[in-house]
Design a protein around this motif. Structure first.
Motif, short mmCIF file in Angstrom:
data_model
loop_
_atom_site.label_atom_id
_atom_site.label_comp_id
_atom_site.label_asym_id
_atom_site.label_seq_id
_atom_site.Cartn_x
_atom_site.Cartn_y
_atom_site.Cartn_z
N GLU A 145 0.82 -1.22 0.00
CA GLU A 145 0.00 0.00 0.00
C GLU A 145 0.85 1.27 0.00
N GLY A 146 2.01 1.18 -0.63
CA GLY A 146 2.86 2.34 -0.81
C GLY A 146 3.86 2.62 0.30
N ARG A 147 3.81 1.87 1.40
CA ARG A 147 4.71 2.20 2.52
C ARG A 147 6.04 1.48 2.44
N GLY A 148 6.12 0.37 1.73
CA GLY A 148 7.34 -0.41 1.68
C GLY A 148 7.34 -1.52 2.72
N ALA A 149 8.36 -2.34 2.68
CA ALA A 149 8.46 -3.49 3.59
C ALA A 149 9.16 -3.09 4.88
N ASP A 150 8.77 -3.74 5.97
CA ASP A 150 9.44 -3.49 7.25
C ASP A 150 10.85 -4.06 7.26
N VAL A 151 11.01 -5.21 6.61
CA VAL A 151 12.32 -5.87 6.53
C VAL A 151 12.53 -6.38 5.11
N VAL A 152 13.71 -6.13 4.57
CA VAL A 152 14.10 -6.70 3.28
C VAL A 152 15.39 -7.48 3.49
N ILE A 153 15.39 -8.74 3.06
CA ILE A 153 16.54 -9.63 3.23
C ILE A 153 17.06 -9.99 1.85
N THR A 154 18.31 -9.65 1.57
CA THR A 154 18.89 -9.97 0.27
C THR A 154 19.63 -11.31 0.37
N ALA A 155 18.91 -12.38 0.08
CA ALA A 155 19.47 -13.73 0.13
C ALA A 155 19.97 -14.13 -1.24
N ALA A 156 20.67 -13.20 -1.88
CA ALA A 156 21.22 -13.41 -3.22
C ALA A 156 22.51 -12.62 -3.32
N ALA A 157 23.46 -13.16 -4.05
CA ALA A 157 24.76 -12.50 -4.20
C ALA A 157 24.70 -11.51 -5.35
N ALA A 158 23.88 -10.47 -5.17
CA ALA A 158 23.65 -9.52 -6.25
C ALA A 158 23.62 -8.09 -5.71
N GLY A 159 24.50 -7.25 -6.22
CA GLY A 159 24.51 -5.86 -5.81
C GLY A 159 23.22 -5.15 -6.15
N ALA A 160 22.62 -5.52 -7.29
CA ALA A 160 21.35 -4.89 -7.69
C ALA A 160 20.27 -5.13 -6.64
N ALA A 161 20.25 -6.34 -6.06
CA ALA A 161 19.27 -6.65 -5.03
C ALA A 161 19.47 -5.76 -3.81
N GLN A 162 20.71 -5.51 -3.44
CA GLN A 162 20.97 -4.64 -2.30
C GLN A 162 20.53 -3.20 -2.58
N GLU A 163 20.79 -2.74 -3.79
CA GLU A 163 20.36 -1.39 -4.15
C GLU A 163 18.84 -1.27 -4.15
N GLN A 164 18.17 -2.28 -4.67
CA GLN A 164 16.70 -2.27 -4.68
C GLN A 164 16.13 -2.37 -3.28
N ALA A 165 16.81 -3.09 -2.40
CA ALA A 165 16.32 -3.25 -1.04
C ALA A 165 16.17 -1.90 -0.35
N VAL A 166 17.13 -1.01 -0.56
CA VAL A 166 17.06 0.31 0.07
C VAL A 166 15.86 1.09 -0.45
N GLN A 167 15.52 0.89 -1.71
CA GLN A 167 14.42 1.64 -2.32
C GLN A 167 13.04 1.14 -1.88
N MET A 168 12.94 -0.12 -1.44
CA MET A 168 11.62 -0.69 -1.13
C MET A 168 11.35 -0.85 0.36
N THR A 169 12.22 -0.30 1.20
CA THR A 169 12.06 -0.46 2.64
C THR A 169 11.30 0.70 3.24
#
Length: 346
Positions: free
Chosen positions: A232-256
């Motif tokens: 609903e537009g607020r983002g996730a309370d916790v994002v866990i990057t269980a993948a060896a990918a820099g892109a996933a880490q960058e996206q995690a910051v944007q969706m939290t």
């Protein structure tokens, strides 16, 4: 006996070896199950700076005691046991403060000591000194017990990220670690758990087992946009990057969400460890970013308990069971993403 031994990058062999005899402070076990992980594939391909070959591989180990050394008490032939992988020294400043996962003197099974891809192996005194040989609860199979080691790492990561009641959690990466994150987050009371992966086939396989509240194929849609819509537009309370990918880490910051937590659980390739971080998002949203590195002996005990009690089921995540002579095939199955968990049963 037969073992799986690393000789050099790209040179892993199944070969004969003498059956080991325990020293005074050792415990000899018959290996009943040793599960594989992506790290085994990396070792096969590239080696590891802590491994001086030749070395028997395998670090997700369960088996039964065959013989205890003369100086060892408390263990008898037939005892069913699980072995920690990461072995802290128990004596340094970090260990004395309870921070065993970051012990600077840590050694590991399958790296500094011969591991579990073998018919028999030695549990060294280092493991016993930190209470790292654990009894397998009654009713728990050896294969399930071998998954306690990766679950222990997941438990450490979620403790650091503070996963708890009512959280919306995103897990990026649908391999075995991602599946364990989904199940542990549910056990900890998360309100909703979303699973994301670039690979549609692997995502569908994992989602069919762990049943996330939504499965997001990042190869087909904007994963940040998808998470924002699901929350609903607020983002996730916790994002866990269980993948060896820099892109996933960058996206995690944007969706939290504001005051949310991010776990950089999966390490990045050593030749690409740098990401682009929007520090203003961290600043204005008051985000917390934590790393996660392995597990402690206590995490292993807790993981065994969670599996045995049914809080975190793992039996269905073991999609392939292979005999020791097919262990090299196990590495290929893992590398191709055709399985969730592959267990070698000598």
């Amino acid at each position: 006996m037969r073992v799986v031994r690393f000789h050099a990058p790209g040179d892993v062999r199944i070969e004969d070896a003498p059956e080991p005899a325990p020293g005074p402070g050792d415990v000899k076990i018959r290996v009943r199950a040793c599960s594989t992980c992506g790290t085994d594939v990396k070792i096969r391909n590239f080696g590891h700076h802590h491994i001086v070959p030749p070395r028997v591989m395998g670090h997700e180990i369960a088996g039964e005691v065959v013989e205890a050394g003369a100086d060892v008490t408390g263990w008898q032939p037939g005892d069913r046991v699980q072995v920690i992988a990461a072995i802290p020294c128990g004596q340094c400043g970090e260990c004395r403060k309870g921070r065993m996962t970051v012990c600077p003197n840590q050694v590991s099974m399958g790296y500094h000591f011969d591991g579990g891809f073998a018919e028999y192996m030695i549990v060294p005194p280092n493991v016993l000194a930190v209470d790292g040989l654990n009894r397998i609860p009654d009713g728990l199979s050896f294969a399930e017990a071998s998954v306690a080691e990766p679950l222990a790492c997941v438990l450490n990561g979620q403790n650091l990220a503070g996963v708890g009641e009512g959280d919306d959690v995103v897990v990026m990466g649908s391999g075995p670690i991602g599946c364990l994150h989904v199940r542990l987050a549910r056990a900890r009371g998360a309100a909703r758990v979303f699973l994301a992966d670039l690979n549609r086939e692997r995502l569908d396989l994992a989602a069919g087992l762990v049943q996330p509240d939504a499965a997001i194929c990042a190869g087909e849609t904007d994963v940040v946009d998808a998470v924002m819509k699901l929350t609903e537009g607020r983002g996730a309370d916790v994002v866990i990057t269980a993948a060896a990918a820099g892109a996933a880490q960058e996206q995690a910051v944007q969706m939290t969400a504001r005051q949310g937590r991010i776990s950089f659980f999966g390490g990045l390739p050593k030749d690409k460890p740098i990401i682009a971080l929007d520090s203003n998002l961290v600043h204005y949203r008051e985000l917390s970013i934590v790393g996660a590195n392995g597990s402690s002996p206590q995490h292993n005990k807790e993981a065994l308990r969670l599996i045995a009690e049914g809080a975190v089921p793992v039996a269905d995540l073991i999609t392939h069971r292979l005999p020791l002579q097919d262990a090299l095939d196990a590495f290929g199955i893992v590398a191709r993403g055709e399985a969730i968990k592959v267990t070698v049963e000598p």
